[in-house]
Design an enzyme around this catalytic site. Structure first.
Site, short mmCIF file in Angstrom:
data_model
loop_
_atom_site.label_atom_id
_atom_site.label_comp_id
_atom_site.label_asym_id
_atom_site.label_seq_id
_atom_site.Cartn_x
_atom_site.Cartn_y
_atom_site.Cartn_z
N GLY A 89 28.30 42.10 35.79
CA GLY A 89 27.93 40.70 36.06
C GLY A 89 27.79 40.41 37.54
NE ARG A 90 33.28 42.70 39.94
CZ ARG A 90 33.79 42.88 38.74
NH1 ARG A 90 33.52 42.03 37.76
NH2 ARG A 90 34.56 43.92 38.48
CE LYS A 110 35.43 35.00 30.16
NZ LYS A 110 34.59 36.19 30.10
CG HIS A 162 33.99 21.31 64.44
ND1 HIS A 162 34.31 20.79 65.67
CD2 HIS A 162 32.88 22.08 64.62
CE1 HIS A 162 33.42 21.20 66.57
NE2 HIS A 162 32.55 21.98 65.96
CE LYS A 198 26.68 43.39 31.11
NZ LYS A 198 27.59 44.16 31.93
CD GLU A 251 32.94 28.74 31.65
OE1 GLU A 251 32.55 29.56 30.77
OE2 GLU A 251 33.99 28.88 32.31
CD GLU A 283 34.76 38.66 37.85
OE1 GLU A 283 35.00 37.53 37.40
OE2 GLU A 283 33.64 39.18 37.79
O1 F6P Z 1 34.11 35.40 34.75
C1 F6P Z 1 34.00 36.60 34.08
C2 F6P Z 1 32.60 37.00 33.88
O2 F6P Z 1 32.64 37.95 32.89
C3 F6P Z 1 31.92 37.56 35.14
O3 F6P Z 1 32.24 38.87 35.40
C4 F6P Z 1 30.49 37.32 34.82
O4 F6P Z 1 29.69 37.42 35.95
C5 F6P Z 1 30.56 35.93 34.24
O5 F6P Z 1 31.74 35.93 33.47
C6 F6P Z 1 29.38 35.47 33.44
O6 F6P Z 1 29.15 36.29 32.33
P1 F6P Z 1 27.81 36.20 31.50
O7 F6P Z 1 26.68 36.59 32.37
O8 F6P Z 1 28.00 37.18 30.38
O9 F6P Z 1 27.65 34.80 30.98
#
Ligand code: F6P
Length: 552
Positions: free
Chosen positions: A265-266, A511, A382, A204, A210, A351
């Protein structure tokens, strides 16, 4: 404004919890006392039957929980959510994922056209990939999709792709890379060829470390393994609300699928973040997913608090979290294809509700979101179910079962799965008394002394509450409804606790600190000196170990 723990209803709920606990009345007693309990306690909607009969709650408690919802003005809060009011107050935006499923919020500029344009763009793209009209640089069709994203840009689509395994396009393989550990991307790339691989960079913000690291690694691999630079647009597309950052990364503007600020995001699998779902299955399947969620939206918006599935689930969660002090909640899908659901729900719930500050900035006075965990049944039986049955904490559970298997030829094996699901919820409720354990031991031929010694170990307390959700089949409509059910449950709990469910400020601190730590690990003495003693010690230790060993 009433602080939650100071209200009369809250007090009455505490009194009633104490009454129930003291009376020794059990869930089994509640069921025996009221022959209509199952009918009264269950709700059905959008292909899901929710059975709430195995809960430690009687009519008085349920009425009080409904009163609590009214006291917290829940119906108005739901209306505000659906109207597109700016309910995410710390980020100054509405939370309008329901607009992606066809809802028209009264308080927002009409987004219908933008949403439908994006769906059409996805549809067109899916058709080209599936038909083979979209090819890689050598003219070969795309055979592998790699979704690069993390958090909501990974967990939602990954979970839905797994869940919809029965609807997969057999010509395409869809894999997900999220972890910044290079092992994740490197191991994924190991079996792939550049000619027929498509990367979807899903972010987003397009600032997530990452995802940017992994996308760079993928591009480097593509170029070093024979991919041509001029054809990179055939192998990299993006989903983002940050169009300029995605173009700066090198994604062709035509290949960027938009999303918007008002999609959290979620909550984003319904947006173009769901591109991988549509590609892995079909556009119709993706539209069915949206339709199932829309059905749950309409139930949530239009049903009274007393007959509302997400509301009941949420209120029971509040009951256990705040009045029985349960610190965790387990999700047990008895469907292998739903094995990623607990991980998805961890982000959705933790979250959203893992907060100790209320919307107005004051401290939350009660416990808020519990720890969410779980895994697919029967595997958990199990490993951790031992603790569910005999551990010292009561852990409320959600069982999720699918009545009709995607494998009709294996109906008998599916019946074992369902039998285990129902047996587990029953075992949690009824337990095994000392007397029963003793009698069983004697029947096995033990001496009286041996039987008495072993009986306490075999005794199971029981009276542990659970919800059972039954899906008719695991198809896209029912899956959409199931996910929306949990989304709305989380919203209701946020209203009861006075929390903003749509921000995630706690994530930021990690972060912020990872940048200086990166420098410290790189040997920057100033950065190392600025650390606390423990982190400095660990950094130096890693520094020593990470030097290539001298074998001479
Ligand atoms: O981990 C925090 C967060 O902001 C989440 O809420 C979100 O889903 C994720 O990082 C990924 O964010 P992006 O889609 O901006 O890479």
């Amino acid at each position: 404004m009433n602080r939650t723990s100071e209200t009369d209803v809250w007090g009455a709920l505490s009194v009633n919890q104490a009454r129930l606990a003291k009376s020794n009345i059990t869930i089994a007693d509640l069921l025996a006392l009221n022959p209509s309990r199952c009918d009264q306690m269950s709700l059905a909607c959008a292909g899901i039957l929710a059975d709430f009969s195995k809960h430690l709650v009687d009519d008085t408690c349920l009425e009080l929980l409904h009163k609590l919802a009214h006291e917290k003005a829940l119906p108005t809060a739901i209306r505000d959510l659906f109207d597109g009011q700016c309910i995410n107050n710390t980020e100054n935006r509405p939370a309008m994922h329901m607009a992606l499923r066809g809802h028209k919020p009264a308080n927002m500029p009409d987004v219908t056209q933008t949403v439908s344009d994006t769906l059409n763009k996805i549809e067109h793209f899916v058709a080209r990939i599936h038909s083979g009209a979209w090819t890689g640089y050598s003219g070969r069709p795309i055979r592998t999709l790699v979704n690069i994203g993390i958090g909501g840009s990974d967990l939602g689509p990954a979970m839905a792709c797994e869940a919809l395994g029965a609807f997969h396009n057999s010509a395409l393989r869809c894999v997900f890379v999220s972890n910044v550990d290079p092992a994740h991307m490197r191991r994924t790339l190991a079996g792939l060829d550049t000619e027929s691989t498509l990367f979807i960079v899903a972010s987003k913000t397009f600032t997530t470390l990452e995802t940017l690291c992994n996308a760079s690694l993928a591009r480097e691999w593509y170029l070093s393994e024979g991919g041509s630079a001029k054809d990179i647009h055939r192998h990299f597309v993006a989903v983002s609300s940050n169009i300029s950052a995605a173009s700066n990364f090198g994604i062709h503007p035509d290949n960027i699928f938009p999303m918007w600020d008002w999609v959290g995001g979620r909550y984003s699998l319904w947006s173009a973040i769901g591109l991988s779902i549509a590609l892995a299955t079909s556009m119709q399947t993706f539209r069915d997913l949206l339709a199932g969620a829309a059905e749950m939206d309409s139930h949530f918006l239009n049903s009274p608090v007393e007959q509302n599935m997400p509301v009941r689930m949420a209120l029971l969660g509040v009951w256990y979290r705040n009045f029985w002090r349960c610190g965790s909640h387990v999700v047990l899908p008895y469907a292998q294809d739903l094995h990623l659901l607990p991980s998805f729900l961890q982000q959705l719930e933790m979250e959203s509700l893992g907060k100790s500050v209320a919307k107005d900035g004051s401290a939350v006075l009660t416990d808020s979101g519990p720890v969410i965990w779980g895994s697919a049944g029967t595997n958990g039986q199990h490993s951790f179910h031992q603790l569910l049955h005999q551990g010292t904490s009561v852990i409320p559970a959600d069982f999720i079962a699918v009545a009709r298997s995607s494998w009709p030829q294996d109906a008998e094996q599916h019946q074992h799965l369902l039998a285990n699901c129902l047996a587990q919820s029953r075992a949690l409720m009824r337990g095994k008394s000392y007397q029963e354990a003793l009698a069983e031991n004697l029947k096995k031929g033990m001496t009286a002394e041996q039987a008495a010694a072993l009986a306490p170990h075999r005794q199971v307390a029981g009276n542990r509450p659970c919800t059972t959700l039954i899906l008719e089949t695991l198809d896209a409509r029912n899956l959409g409804a199931l996910i929306a059910l949990y989304e709305h449950k989380v919203f209701v709990q946020s209203v009861i606790w006075g929390i903003n469910a749509f921000d995630q400020w706690g994530v930021e601190i990690g972060k912020e600190l990872s940048g200086p730590m990166f420098k410290a690990l790189g040997g920057d003495e100033l950065a190392i000196d600025a650390l606390d003693a423990s982190s400095r010690w660990l950094t130096r230790h890693i520094g020593k170990l990470s030097k290539t060993p001298d074998h001479t």
